[in-house]
Design an enzyme around this catalytic site. Sequence first.
Site, PDB file in Angstrom:
ATOM      1  N   SER A  69      -9.878  -0.842   6.974  1.00 18.79           N
ATOM      2  CA  SER A  69      -9.270  -0.601   5.662  1.00 18.79           C
ATOM      3  C   SER A  69      -8.495  -1.765   5.062  1.00 18.79           C
ATOM      4  CB  SER A  69      -8.348   0.621   5.724  1.00 18.79           C
ATOM      5  OG  SER A  69      -9.107   1.799   5.645  1.00 18.79           O
ATOM      6  N   SER A 102      -9.716   1.605   2.741  1.00 17.14           N
ATOM      7  CA  SER A 102      -8.821   2.369   1.898  1.00 17.14           C
ATOM      8  C   SER A 102      -7.750   1.536   1.204  1.00 17.14           C
ATOM      9  CB  SER A 102      -8.147   3.468   2.723  1.00 17.14           C
ATOM     10  OG  SER A 102      -7.293   2.912   3.697  1.00 17.14           O
ATOM     11  N   LYS A 123       0.852  -1.187   0.000  1.00 14.20           N
ATOM     12  CA  LYS A 123       0.000   0.000   0.000  1.00 14.20           C
ATOM     13  C   LYS A 123       0.894   1.245   0.000  1.00 14.20           C
ATOM     14  CE  LYS A 123      -3.925   1.914   2.642  1.00 14.20           C
ATOM     15  NZ  LYS A 123      -4.797   1.706   3.827  1.00 14.20           N
TER      16      LYS A 123
END
Lengths: 101, 482
Positions: free
Chosen positions: B177, B153, B78
């Site tokens: 997330s 996210s 990420k």
Amino acid sequence: MSLSNEEIRHIAKLARLHINEEEIEDYREKLGSILEYVEKLQELNTDDVPELQHAADVSNVLREDEIQGCESAVRKRAIDNFSNREGDLLKVQAVFEDRTE
Amino acid sequence: MDVSTMTIREAREKMEAGELTSEALVKSCLERIKADNDDLHIMLSVDEQALEQARKIDERRAAGESLGPLAGIPVALKDNLLVEGWEVTAAAQVLEGHISSYDATVVSRLKKAGAILIGRTNMDDAAMGSSTETSHYGPTKNPWDRTKVPGGSSGGSAAAVAAGFVPVALGSDTGGSVRQPASLCGVVGLKPTYGRVSRYGLIALASSLDQIGPLTRTVEDAATVLEVIEGRDEHDATSVELSNTTVPELLEKDLTGMTLGLPKEYFIEGMDPEVKKAVMEAVAELEHAGAKIVDVSLPHAEYALAAYYIIMPAEASSNLGRFDGLRYGYHSSGKDLQDTYSRSRGEGFGTEVKRRIMLGSYTLSAGYYDAYYRKALKVRSLIKKDFDEALKTVDAIVTPTSPSVAWGIGEKFNDPLTMYLSDIYTISANLATVPALSIPCGFSDGLPIGLQIMGKPFDEHTLLRIGAVYQQKTDWHTKTPA
């Protein structure tokens, strides 16, 4: 729960966020609906409830306060990310105005 | 040999047997990324050196060296995890062009374990969002249906595994997330107990809630990755020394003697009936495997989202104070220093980020602190106590991960409160600091459904054991998008 235009400007100033006059209405609407939702918490009586202050079950984790330095490549990268510099120093506008009074 | 659906375990076994090289594996990942990333928009960048790294691992293996548990395995990260020399932006304009000066602890541990770091995955702007639509670089598409969001996210990391780009990606989980996108993309996602994994080198959203966790195809792979990244780190004072860990004996036991709780507060109106059906079928499967199923109560569940939307923005507004436009990131010159701060921040931050900074600044401001922030911390105590009590009587708590399957891109974008409600089942685990796992448990109209299992602090082992038994008995996790 609704916020006034003046309150929106005040919060933006606290948060150091430049916002345009035409954005204020959108903030009022969206923040208002969120604040209205979180009002829900007032239903609960929490007079005798302690605050959860530490997510980890540890506090006061101490170590010797020693200068460790860092590798020169790490240092160089950190400096290269500066927006404005003079040599290896971060260059910024004056923090205090030049007042003689 | 289709490496796009291969698990870490399969890839490792084939490499150890000499049937597969890391070079071939990485090459195949890069080819898939090249072929499909323009449309799916999952990777923000790919590291050109990955192939070279893979060849080095192959050479070391050929030379008979002892290699780490992720030797030669491609991993995506990420875009809020620091890799020395890589750009890192948290998909935020405010950090565009920023080069990491050091490795996050999870990154140095992955490198030490032999992992090949493939590239950065898309995410919501500064990790604020539940759909990956707030990314400064534009949305990621769900590989199961390209008109749908992947969740967020960590939407890019979940989609990278679902699309067969990589067998594993790391994400971060502040209110769901990792788990919510795992659920919406049909992969495994684990949020460890707060303190299990070091947050050093993670771009902070809310420091008392953030944890880094793996997204994988199997529970066993998640356990393998957790074992690599977990444990005490002197750079994160909240990280904890762990006595034992997770992987051994995972696959040996059924669930005899285990008690699982269904919280009645979670099975209420608003849940997609197809989601409920799939979750109840999964529960029946776990019962069939030997678990005893009982009802439990988490009485303050309905207050979790409200407490979260005070605590998270408050911490976020403080954390984002470091973006001053001077030391790094987006810079816009004003007439004086204050003006430069507010212009750099006003222009550099996205809409949702500014909304949360405003919210956090308000609830922390003089006159409102007690009514909002202090109140929320008290409610957080009540929520944690609910979990402590329930987990005295059961070994784990089972719920849906998300109240619905993936929704259309754009559908909830202009309605923040509706968007926030998609995290209603995941945020409690962060507030209560407990570990939580999401695993695929079915489909509705071709879109994946996730089962969430939450447990006692630092008892990831039980969650992984339940998940691993479930995956032995079902094949949802082997399905791939067309």
